[in-house]
Design a protein around this motif. Sequence first.
Motif, PDB file in Angstrom:
ATOM      1  N   MET A   1      10.025  77.224 -43.486  1.00 15.04           N
ATOM      2  CA  MET A   1       8.811  77.377 -42.684  1.00 15.04           C
ATOM      3  C   MET A   1       9.008  76.800 -41.285  1.00 15.04           C
ATOM      4  SD  MET A   1       6.007  78.851 -43.278  1.00 15.04           S
ATOM      5  CE  MET A   1       5.405  79.386 -41.709  1.00 15.04           C
ATOM      6  N   ILE A   2       9.754  75.686 -41.214  1.00 18.54           N
ATOM      7  CA  ILE A   2       9.977  75.056 -39.910  1.00 18.54           C
ATOM      8  C   ILE A   2      10.657  76.047 -38.976  1.00 18.54           C
ATOM      9  CG2 ILE A   2      11.155  73.153 -38.699  1.00 18.54           C
ATOM     10  CD1 ILE A   2       8.859  72.258 -40.489  1.00 18.54           C
ATOM     11  N   MET A   3      11.662  76.785 -39.535  1.00 14.45           N
ATOM     12  CA  MET A   3      12.403  77.709 -38.691  1.00 14.45           C
ATOM     13  C   MET A   3      11.499  78.819 -38.184  1.00 14.45           C
ATOM     14  SD  MET A   3      15.888  79.639 -39.661  1.00 14.45           S
ATOM     15  CE  MET A   3      15.081  81.191 -39.869  1.00 14.45           C
ATOM     16  N   ILE A   4      10.645  79.337 -39.096  1.00 10.41           N
ATOM     17  CA  ILE A   4       9.753  80.420 -38.697  1.00 10.41           C
ATOM     18  C   ILE A   4       8.765  79.927 -37.651  1.00 10.41           C
ATOM     19  CG2 ILE A   4       7.922  81.944 -39.541  1.00 10.41           C
ATOM     20  CD1 ILE A   4       9.538  82.140 -42.134  1.00 10.41           C
ATOM     21  N   ALA A   5       8.324  78.691 -37.794  1.00 13.94           N
ATOM     22  CA  ALA A   5       7.350  78.150 -36.835  1.00 13.94           C
ATOM     23  C   ALA A   5       7.909  78.132 -35.421  1.00 13.94           C
ATOM     24  CB  ALA A   5       6.943  76.740 -37.251  1.00 13.94           C
ATOM     25  N   ASN A   6       9.249  78.068 -35.322  1.00 15.75           N
ATOM     26  CA  ASN A   6       9.850  78.032 -33.984  1.00 15.75           C
ATOM     27  C   ASN A   6       9.903  79.403 -33.315  1.00 15.75           C
ATOM     28  OD1 ASN A   6      10.300  75.313 -33.772  1.00 15.75           O
ATOM     29  ND2 ASN A   6      12.168  75.439 -35.007  1.00 15.75           N
ATOM     30  N   LEU A   7       9.646  80.457 -34.086  1.00 17.41           N
ATOM     31  CA  LEU A   7       9.655  81.793 -33.498  1.00 17.41           C
ATOM     32  C   LEU A   7       8.241  82.157 -33.061  1.00 17.41           C
ATOM     33  CD1 LEU A   7      11.957  83.580 -36.069  1.00 17.41           C
ATOM     34  CD2 LEU A   7      12.552  82.785 -33.767  1.00 17.41           C
ATOM     35  N   PRO A   8       8.125  82.848 -31.941  1.00 13.63           N
ATOM     36  CA  PRO A   8       6.776  83.184 -31.461  1.00 13.63           C
ATOM     37  C   PRO A   8       6.015  84.014 -32.485  1.00 13.63           C
ATOM     38  CG  PRO A   8       8.426  83.693 -29.800  1.00 13.63           C
ATOM     39  CD  PRO A   8       9.166  83.315 -31.038  1.00 13.63           C
ATOM     40  N   GLY A  10       3.868  86.925 -33.849  1.00 13.24           N
ATOM     41  CA  GLY A  10       3.848  88.300 -33.350  1.00 13.24           C
ATOM     42  C   GLY A  10       5.247  88.865 -33.175  1.00 13.24           C
ATOM     43  N   LEU A  11       6.264  87.987 -33.221  1.00 13.31           N
ATOM     44  CA  LEU A  11       7.631  88.467 -33.015  1.00 13.31           C
ATOM     45  C   LEU A  11       8.028  89.452 -34.105  1.00 13.31           C
ATOM     46  CD1 LEU A  11      10.030  88.038 -31.074  1.00 13.31           C
ATOM     47  CD2 LEU A  11      11.008  86.522 -32.787  1.00 13.31           C
ATOM     48  N   ILE A  12       7.518  89.187 -35.314  1.00 15.08           N
ATOM     49  CA  ILE A  12       7.872  90.072 -36.427  1.00 15.08           C
ATOM     50  C   ILE A  12       7.348  91.483 -36.175  1.00 15.08           C
ATOM     51  CG2 ILE A  12       5.830  89.480 -37.824  1.00 15.08           C
ATOM     52  CD1 ILE A  12       7.631  89.707 -40.265  1.00 15.08           C
ATOM     53  N   ILE A  38       1.477  90.926 -42.571  1.00 16.73           N
ATOM     54  CA  ILE A  38       2.497  89.882 -42.785  1.00 16.73           C
ATOM     55  C   ILE A  38       2.457  88.881 -41.634  1.00 16.73           C
ATOM     56  CG2 ILE A  38       4.982  89.437 -42.898  1.00 16.73           C
ATOM     57  CD1 ILE A  38       5.245  92.227 -44.213  1.00 16.73           C
ATOM     58  N   SER A  39       2.319  89.411 -40.419  1.00 15.09           N
ATOM     59  CA  SER A  39       2.287  88.539 -39.247  1.00 15.09           C
ATOM     60  C   SER A  39       1.098  87.586 -39.311  1.00 15.09           C
ATOM     61  CB  SER A  39       2.233  89.394 -37.979  1.00 15.09           C
ATOM     62  OG  SER A  39       2.172  88.584 -36.848  1.00 15.09           O
ATOM     63  N   LEU A  40      -0.054  88.111 -39.763  1.00 15.92           N
ATOM     64  CA  LEU A  40      -1.236  87.244 -39.882  1.00 15.92           C
ATOM     65  C   LEU A  40      -0.964  86.131 -40.885  1.00 15.92           C
ATOM     66  CD1 LEU A  40      -4.209  86.526 -39.364  1.00 15.92           C
ATOM     67  CD2 LEU A  40      -4.842  88.146 -41.139  1.00 15.92           C
ATOM     68  N   GLY A  41      -0.349  86.493 -42.030  1.00 16.76           N
ATOM     69  CA  GLY A  41      -0.037  85.494 -43.037  1.00 16.76           C
ATOM     70  C   GLY A  41       0.851  84.394 -42.479  1.00 16.76           C
ATOM     71  N   LEU A  42       1.911  84.799 -41.787  1.00 14.91           N
ATOM     72  CA  LEU A  42       2.831  83.809 -41.211  1.00 14.91           C
ATOM     73  C   LEU A  42       2.123  82.952 -40.172  1.00 14.91           C
ATOM     74  CD1 LEU A  42       6.074  85.915 -40.717  1.00 14.91           C
ATOM     75  CD2 LEU A  42       5.631  84.139 -42.414  1.00 14.91           C
ATOM     76  N   PHE A  43       1.248  83.603 -39.388  1.00 10.97           N
ATOM     77  CA  PHE A  43       0.550  82.877 -38.335  1.00 10.97           C
ATOM     78  C   PHE A  43      -0.356  81.808 -38.928  1.00 10.97           C
ATOM     79  CE2 PHE A  43      -3.112  82.488 -35.395  1.00 10.97           C
ATOM     80  CZ  PHE A  43      -2.428  81.968 -34.309  1.00 10.97           C
ATOM     81  N   LEU A  44      -1.037  82.154 -40.023  1.00 11.92           N
ATOM     82  CA  LEU A  44      -1.932  81.178 -40.641  1.00 11.92           C
ATOM     83  C   LEU A  44      -1.151  80.015 -41.244  1.00 11.92           C
ATOM     84  CD1 LEU A  44      -4.545  83.548 -42.327  1.00 11.92           C
ATOM     85  CD2 LEU A  44      -4.825  82.175 -40.259  1.00 11.92           C
ATOM     86  N   LEU A  45       0.097  80.297 -41.665  1.00  8.61           N
ATOM     87  CA  LEU A  45       0.907  79.233 -42.259  1.00  8.61           C
ATOM     88  C   LEU A  45       1.558  78.339 -41.209  1.00  8.61           C
ATOM     89  CD1 LEU A  45       2.644  81.185 -45.160  1.00  8.61           C
ATOM     90  CD2 LEU A  45       0.873  79.431 -45.342  1.00  8.61           C
ATOM     91  N   THR A  46       1.664  78.843 -39.962  1.00  9.70           N
ATOM     92  CA  THR A  46       2.300  78.044 -38.922  1.00  9.70           C
ATOM     93  C   THR A  46       1.449  76.816 -38.630  1.00  9.70           C
ATOM     94  OG1 THR A  46       3.016  80.115 -37.967  1.00  9.70           O
ATOM     95  CG2 THR A  46       3.320  78.152 -36.614  1.00  9.70           C
TER      96      THR A  46
END
Lengths: 569, 92
Positions: A1-8, A10-12, A38-46
Amino acid sequence: MIMIANLPPGLIMILGALVLPFVARRLQAYGVLALSVISLGLFLLTPAGEHGNIALFNTTLNMVRIDSLSRIFGIVFHIAAIVSSIYALHVRDPRQHIAALVYAGGAIGACCAGDLITLFVFWELTALSSVFLIWASDSERSYRSGMRYLIIQVASGVLLLSGAIIHYVQSGSLAFDSFVVEGQPLGLAATLILLALGIKCAFPLLHNWLQDSYPEATATGTVFLSAFTTKLAVYSLIRGFAGLDLLIPIGCAMTLFPIVFAVIENDLRRVLAYSLNNQLGFMVVGVGIGTELAINGTVAHAFCHIIYKSLLFMSMGAVLYRVGTTKATELGGLHKSMPWTTLFCIIGAGAISGFPLLSGFISKSMIISAAAEQHQFWVWIVLLIASAGVMEHSGIKIPFFAFFSHDSGKRVEEAPWNMLTAMAIAAFFCVGLGIAYPLLYRMLPYTVDYHPYTVTHVVTQMQLLLFALLAFVVLMKSGLYPAEQRSTNLDTDWIYRRLLPACIRGLRTVYDVVNDAFRSDMVVIVHGIMDFTRSTFNERGILGRTWSSSTMTLWATLLLAVCLLLYYL
Amino acid sequence: MNASKHKSKQVSDPPSWFERPRNINAMIAGLVIVCGLLVVADLFYTNPHPHFDIETSFGFQAWFGFVSFVVIVFLGRILRMIVGRKEDYYDR
């Protein structure tokens, strides 16, 4: 999750858009929807905080900044992307799907940018991708309009970048924070950035790209367009210029002039574009006031606005899709054949007008109350007039002339299931936010101490709206309401579509006349000069021939004598 | 003009609920009654946090909404005279 948080965030979506052309055509639309979800899910988890710091040259870029402000804009941008992609599920045009995905992803990335360079990159990405939604109409008109749109959007980006560079040189920082310092005028960098935001936010005189281009986009494209660009500008204004007094008069002007244009505009999608401009005015006033209540109101209003404006554009898009036009003169009586679209459009119209139990009521009133609490009497009056104006163009004109009024005799099918589903979701949000408003208030940047459903507020608001409706009835019955007319109404785009080209043509004519009249004379004169020079400087000419040393000595002596004389005089 | 042309084509199409004059009149009557009630409602509550004097005056937002609407529409008529052009203005 830490790695994904470093990506902007919406990038997906942006990267997914690159894969989309290799997917079967009928699945592409579903790909857009899936990636948005999927992007919304990741965004909420960031998690909240600053991620994705990159050291570059002598500074640090902060690609991801999640705080209460970027979180709520990110969420509503995702909602808009999801709803709009459901709306576009029937489209079989890879260009539009790719453009929409990159555009939405870019806007989401931009609202989470912590520094001006990241902001600029996403800012330009939204400009470059969104123009394809206009060009996808495949007409000469849309091509030209898209070109104008692109030039203006890129100009805005250039101003933003110039401002960012100057800001970096002056302060050594690229962080995107407030540029407003109490009691000090804006510097050059801040002015350039404000101008860039002003173009995107459709400030008066910089506004016309909006009314020019949005109605030319495809039925589904306009829905995407309405959600992102201008609200990204509102977000950036909140971030950079909250409390800047100058924004209050600008915002007031923005709420007023579009409503008059909307009264006489025939193309209902263009009416909505003017209405969008007017709604942005409320938000700009809110940013200008800059108190906690005003900022909360602005954010809440942007949130609700994205949804009900999408809903209105979706209903008109459905009409365009089925009837082939959104000109009021050619519509009317569609409630018989498109009852669901009619219902959803009325809900959207009620929400934008600010009827109680709908979303506009609980958000717009925060901005109006904020003006009142600051004892800004004239601002308050202007916002009330503007509210009556909203009732005029979006509350009454849009649903009335499209779906009721005189029957155009056009009998079409109801909108496709996916369009209806998208409209139903948006309508659900309009009602849901109006009733369950604490859910929205909880997400706002500051703690909210505001209660929209007081007796005073409900009664006065209903008075304003229903008496405006009564005025409409009176004007219609007495025949004073201006009849719908096929026309083109001039706006500031006339300057660059007619005036400047005319000036350039005029200059050309002057040039041609001068050229014709004097060119041969000039050639003769130049030839004369050249002949004279040639004859004077050749080996026999007075200045070119060889002189004897005795003559030279004589002349040198004479010159020396003159110098001596002058020296002693 | 346009409307009558189309109507003549589709005589068999009965007017919908929203098109029957009786219902339209009933809706207008309903609107007038509700508007009247909203003004009367002003007598039964007091604004706890008025910011301006005019806010507390009787039926302020009612007449203000009405007048604003009329003014906006008339400004529109004036604006049309100034900026209105033929539909194909930019295409010529």
